[in-house]
Design an enzyme around this catalytic site. Structure first.
Site, PDB file in Angstrom:
ATOM      1  N   LYS A 150     -32.509  10.184  15.079  1.00 30.56           N
ATOM      2  CA  LYS A 150     -32.168  10.660  16.419  1.00 30.56           C
ATOM      3  C   LYS A 150     -33.429  10.754  17.257  1.00 30.56           C
ATOM      4  O   LYS A 150     -34.401  11.333  16.765  1.00 30.56           O
ATOM      5  CB  LYS A 150     -31.496  12.035  16.295  1.00 30.56           C
ATOM      6  N   LYS A 173     -35.772  13.328  13.243  1.00 32.22           N
ATOM      7  CA  LYS A 173     -35.419  13.771  14.591  1.00 32.22           C
ATOM      8  C   LYS A 173     -36.697  13.933  15.396  1.00 32.22           C
ATOM      9  O   LYS A 173     -37.565  14.734  15.049  1.00 32.22           O
ATOM     10  CB  LYS A 173     -34.653  15.096  14.518  1.00 32.22           C
TER      11      LYS A 173
HETATM   12 ZN   LIG Z   1     -31.788  23.217  17.405  1.00 27.09          ZN
END
Ligand SMILES: [Zn+2]
Length: 325
Positions: free
Chosen positions: A249, A196
């Protein structure tokens, strides 16, 4: 002398039927997860201004939207929550009466076949807006793990099929796995936000869940957008800690990362087509500058072609309607 034939790739583009036969990548309903934003109250369905077509939903109304998704053929939803209250340690995150926990229970009761994935994080629930606990003005890794595990367990007790930790603390997949196993939930999967990035593409989402950090930023735990070797290291660790599905992501600006994670690991890969990606398409479509349907399908196809098995997307309901036409 050998005369080489005149190669004509255009033969296989000659008609829609032939093109369908030779198409290499297809976005299917089965690939999609639709995110839902839960808020306190009843009968609440309020459009999120930065995410047109997406709504803040009270638990009761979330059931109706989940039913719509399920009836369109979407196999899964991903739930995020805004709590009744925020505090330093984010205690609303594991409160059984919080909107997310209530919605999970209601959705599973109404639609047992629909897969409910729950986002596990603290940023929506903490007064400071960070994804972990604060110690000495820093996000403290190890004390956050216990809390995250507690949050994940509360979602599973409420009925979640898969928990998805998004905080990027080190060791949280292992901490959650141990807590779930100890609680008798060894069959519940973990979809880890393994890779992420600290991305500007999350802007509309932060408005939607009111989780903008009150001080500092998330560069101390989310990844530097410049790094891909580090992504493989993060993914390796999450596999070792027991993740069942790996997520990358955002998606669109990180298709090379999706591909590298795909090539390196055998686990299912999810990619999150995030709020900024969605909002840009919606805004340009509203201006009449792009063909929304074609842009969305091309984008999702690129995410799948890069190697994702699962696509989390705010476009899911629209895509389902188009695919069902
Ligand atoms: Zn968070």
């Amino acid at each position: 002398m050998m005369i080489s034939p005149f190669i004509r790739p255009r033969r296989l583009r000659a008609s829609a039927g032939i093109r369908a036969l030779v198409r290499e990548t297809k976005v299917l309903l089965d690939d999609l997860i639709y995110p839902l934003f839960l808020v306190p109250g009843q009968q609440v369905k309020k459009e999120i201004s930065s995410l047109p077509g997406c709504y803040h939903l009270s638990a009761d109304m979330a059931v109706a939207v989940a039913r719509e998704a399920y009836s369109l053929g979407i196999p899964a939803v991903l739930v995020f929550g805004l709590p009744e209250y925020k505090d330093e340690c984010g205690s609303g995150a594991w409160d059984a009466s919080s909107p997310v926990q209530r919605a999970i229970t209601l959705i599973k009761a109404a639609l047992p076949e629909l897969v409910v994935v729950s986002d596990v994080c603290l940023c929506e629930y903490t007064s400071h807006g960070h994804c972990g606990l604060i110690k000495d003005n820093q996000v403290d890794n190890d004390s956050s793990l216990e809390i995250l595990a507690k949050v994940a367990l509360s979602h599973v007790v409420a009925g979640a099929d898969i928990v998805a930790p998004s905080d990027m603390m080190d060791g949280r997949v292992m901490a959650i796995r141990q807590a779930l196993d100890a609680g008798g939930h060894s069959n519940t999967s973990i979809m880890s936000y393994a890779v992420k990035y600290a991305s500007a593409y999350y802007g509309p989402f932060r408005d939607a869940v009111d989780s903008t950090p009150q001080f500092g930023d998330r560069h101390g735990y989310q990844m530097d957008p410049a790094n891909v070797r580090e992504a493989l290291r993060e993914a390796t660790l999450d596999v070792e800690e027991g993740a069942d599905i790996l997520m990358v992501k955002p998606a669109l600006a990180y298709l090379d990362v999706v591909r590298q994670v795909r090539d390196r690991f055998d686990l299912p890969i999810a990619a999150y087509n995030v709020s900024g990606e969605y909002a840009m398409v919606k805004a340009a479509a509203a201006k009449g500058w792009i063909d929304e349907q074609r842009i969305v399908m091309e984008t999702l196809t690129s995410i799948k072609r890069a190697g994702a098995d699962i696509i989390i997307t705010y476009h899911a309901l629209d895509v389902a309607r188009w695919l069902n036409q």
